[in-house]
Design an enzyme around this catalytic site. Sequence first.
Site, short mmCIF file in Angstrom:
data_model
loop_
_atom_site.label_atom_id
_atom_site.label_comp_id
_atom_site.label_asym_id
_atom_site.label_seq_id
_atom_site.Cartn_x
_atom_site.Cartn_y
_atom_site.Cartn_z
N CYS A 8 -30.80 7.72 -35.38
CA CYS A 8 -30.93 6.46 -34.64
C CYS A 8 -30.98 5.27 -35.58
CB CYS A 8 -32.19 6.51 -33.79
SG CYS A 8 -33.61 7.08 -34.73
N SER A 19 -30.71 7.51 -25.92
CA SER A 19 -29.82 6.35 -25.94
C SER A 19 -30.40 5.19 -25.13
CB SER A 19 -28.46 6.76 -25.35
OG SER A 19 -28.64 7.17 -24.01
N THR A 20 -29.94 4.01 -25.46
CA THR A 20 -30.41 2.81 -24.76
C THR A 20 -30.01 2.86 -23.28
OG1 THR A 20 -30.44 1.51 -26.78
CG2 THR A 20 -30.18 0.28 -24.73
N GLU A 44 -22.99 1.77 -31.30
CA GLU A 44 -23.56 2.91 -32.00
C GLU A 44 -22.57 4.08 -31.92
OE1 GLU A 44 -26.98 4.97 -30.25
OE2 GLU A 44 -27.92 4.89 -32.21
N LYS A 89 -38.88 18.11 -21.98
CA LYS A 89 -37.48 18.45 -21.71
C LYS A 89 -36.63 18.18 -22.95
CE LYS A 89 -33.63 16.68 -20.54
NZ LYS A 89 -32.69 17.61 -21.16
N GLY A 129 -32.38 5.07 -21.54
CA GLY A 129 -33.67 4.37 -21.54
C GLY A 129 -33.76 3.38 -20.39
N GLU A 147 -37.87 5.20 -27.57
CA GLU A 147 -37.29 5.13 -28.92
C GLU A 147 -35.79 5.26 -28.75
OE1 GLU A 147 -38.95 4.46 -31.57
OE2 GLU A 147 -40.94 4.68 -30.69
P1 NAP Z 1 -29.26 10.69 -24.44
O1 NAP Z 1 -27.96 11.01 -23.88
O2 NAP Z 1 -29.92 9.42 -24.05
O3 NAP Z 1 -30.20 11.92 -24.12
C1 NAP Z 1 -31.55 11.96 -24.52
C2 NAP Z 1 -32.33 12.83 -23.56
O4 NAP Z 1 -32.36 12.22 -22.28
C3 NAP Z 1 -31.70 14.21 -23.36
O5 NAP Z 1 -32.74 15.16 -23.24
C4 NAP Z 1 -30.97 14.04 -22.07
O6 NAP Z 1 -30.74 15.24 -21.40
C5 NAP Z 1 -31.92 13.15 -21.30
N1 NAP Z 1 -31.31 12.42 -20.17
C6 NAP Z 1 -30.02 12.13 -19.96
N2 NAP Z 1 -29.88 11.45 -18.79
C7 NAP Z 1 -31.11 11.32 -18.26
C8 NAP Z 1 -31.64 10.70 -17.08
N3 NAP Z 1 -30.85 10.09 -16.20
N4 NAP Z 1 -32.96 10.74 -16.86
C9 NAP Z 1 -33.79 11.33 -17.75
N5 NAP Z 1 -33.36 11.94 -18.87
C10 NAP Z 1 -32.04 11.93 -19.14
O7 NAP Z 1 -29.21 10.65 -26.03
P2 NAP Z 1 -28.59 11.75 -26.98
O8 NAP Z 1 -27.12 11.65 -26.91
O9 NAP Z 1 -29.24 13.06 -26.75
O10 NAP Z 1 -29.13 11.22 -28.39
C11 NAP Z 1 -28.51 10.20 -29.06
C12 NAP Z 1 -29.22 8.87 -28.83
O11 NAP Z 1 -30.61 8.98 -29.12
C13 NAP Z 1 -28.71 7.80 -29.73
O12 NAP Z 1 -28.52 6.62 -29.00
C14 NAP Z 1 -29.82 7.63 -30.75
O13 NAP Z 1 -29.85 6.37 -31.35
C15 NAP Z 1 -31.02 7.91 -29.95
N6 NAP Z 1 -32.13 8.32 -30.82
C16 NAP Z 1 -33.14 7.45 -31.04
C17 NAP Z 1 -34.19 7.80 -31.87
C18 NAP Z 1 -35.32 6.84 -32.12
O14 NAP Z 1 -36.37 7.28 -32.56
N7 NAP Z 1 -35.17 5.57 -31.85
C19 NAP Z 1 -34.20 9.05 -32.47
C20 NAP Z 1 -33.14 9.91 -32.22
C21 NAP Z 1 -32.11 9.53 -31.39
P3 NAP Z 1 -29.42 16.13 -21.66
O15 NAP Z 1 -28.99 15.95 -23.06
O16 NAP Z 1 -29.88 17.50 -21.40
O17 NAP Z 1 -28.42 15.66 -20.66
#
Ligand code: NAP
Length: 498
Positions: free
Chosen positions: A300, A245-246, A401, A191, A249, A266
């Site tokens: 990240c 995001s945390t 963040e 996804k 997660g 991650e």
């Molecule tokens: P996000 O809001 O956590 O979304 C990540 C993914 O999770 C998206 O595909 C999102 O879907 C999905 N998602 C949202 N709510 C969910 C739920 N309740 N159950 C299952 N999946 C769900 O993060 P983002 O805004 O896309 O990305 C930014 C974050 O990612 C930052 O915190 C960044 O630090 C982190 N990041 C970490 C790494 C690493 O390797 N550590 C790398 C890149 C990014 P939708 O977007 O379709 O709603």
Amino acid sequence: MSTTTPTDRPIPFLDGPPKELLIGGAWSAADSGRTFPSVNPSTGEVIAELAEGDATDVDRAIAAARAAFEGPWRTTRPVQRQALMLALADAVAADFEHLRLLEAVDMGLPVGRSPGAGADFAVQVLRYFAGWVTKIQGDTLPNSMPFPVLTYTLREPVGVVAAIIPWNSPISNVLWKLAPVLASGCTMVLKPAEQASLVAVRIAELVTEVGIPDGVVNVVTGFGSTVGAALTAHPDVDKVAFTGSTAVGQEIVRAAAGNLKRVTLELGGKSPDIVCADADLGRAVPGAAMGVFANSGQACCAGTRIYVERPIYQDFVDAAVELAGKLRVGHSLDPSTRIGPVVSEQQLERVTGYLDLGPAEGATAVAGGHRLTDGDLADGYFVAPTIFTDVTDDMRIAREEIFGPVACVMPFDTIDEVVARSNATSYGLAGGVWTRDVSTAHRLAQELRSGTVWVNTYNLFDPVVPFGGYRMSGWGHECGPDALDQYLNTKAVWIRTD
Ligand code: NAP
Ligand code: MG
């Protein structure tokens, strides 16, 4: 809907009907018939529509992944699996310029970014994990039983993987999950993030073209609250591999409790980057600045808390401000652009919220501090590279963040002090050190509590080097042999031989 861009580079993939879901080797609309738009963040234009999957589509995709896992994929010999992965690597490399354009118009990553981000680098992860396929092996174990028993271990794939990824680097986000899944013999439902799903759909086309069996890779586009939540709660998923995001997660860990599926995470960070007085400023200034500004800060591991030793503090700030002012911010398809837009209007609001918060907390924006709307930037989501000084560790801009091109630069006096301040965060993804002193380099490498420490460099990645977070930055690793382990089970076999 426009399929050309301000720089007139047509992208044929964007033409035609809405992008569909890949389930069991067949493309189909979402069961609901609904679609959602993809927006180019440089222009605010809708560039494509994608199927909006939901829990019904997730059920179908998981059933297809299960059937492939129990069926053709399980009996595919290691050399065949390896050959398929290498064929996919070649296909991705051949399509790379196209994928790069998609990434640029879908999420805003500049096409002209650093040369290290080329096709070779992107496909290396597939080739690296392809190398592991023929080396996944158990052990013969010297047990101490009083009668003859042969004991050995088998390494088996965990099964059906739900991979949920963010939008910040679509080609890598997809390949870093796909490679260990294929190498281990698992199957997957992917996804992608709603803000940038086009690259995942295109890579799924390549997966089918190179002959990876139907159902091994399934892609369900849609939203986290529906598709993501259905995947993580599903009783027939064996593992969730999540990047994001945390906060999400934590939700995933709760949702996974139902069948105790394996979870790797991650997550986010607020990484320190420490510039010592003896550092080579000619390298440290651009290194630390691009450690936070690259990809508009949407990384990240961005080194967002820059601690500079007091004797060189002002020199560092002056040089960093000069550099920030020179970085060319522009459309992602313009080859001269160094800093593209942030991914979405929502992300723009989030980042500009922090730009307003900084001065309200007492910080000073010595560079940037605002949105950019001049000329052809008017309709996009552009943020000026921003440097805050007069920052204290307790301010929200220094703790949370931001995921935008925003650096907090703070002075420090002693190594003990900067270690304590660097580690005073619930995150632990990465850290940077700039010094010419070998003892300081090793000491800080050991004392920073994070999954990666870069010394005299920043933001380097390689498929052989494990990448993962300590504490609230995650569980497990991407890349390296550690990542493969997370897709494998170890089975112990006992055979009495007398
Ligand atoms: P996000 O809001 O956590 O979304 C990540 C993914 O999770 C998206 O595909 C999102 O879907 C999905 N998602 C949202 N709510 C969910 C739920 N309740 N159950 C299952 N999946 C769900 O993060 P983002 O805004 O896309 O990305 C930014 C974050 O990612 C930052 O915190 C960044 O630090 C982190 N990041 C970490 C790494 C690493 O390797 N550590 C790398 C890149 C990014 P939708 O977007 O379709 O709603
Ligand atoms: Mg988009």
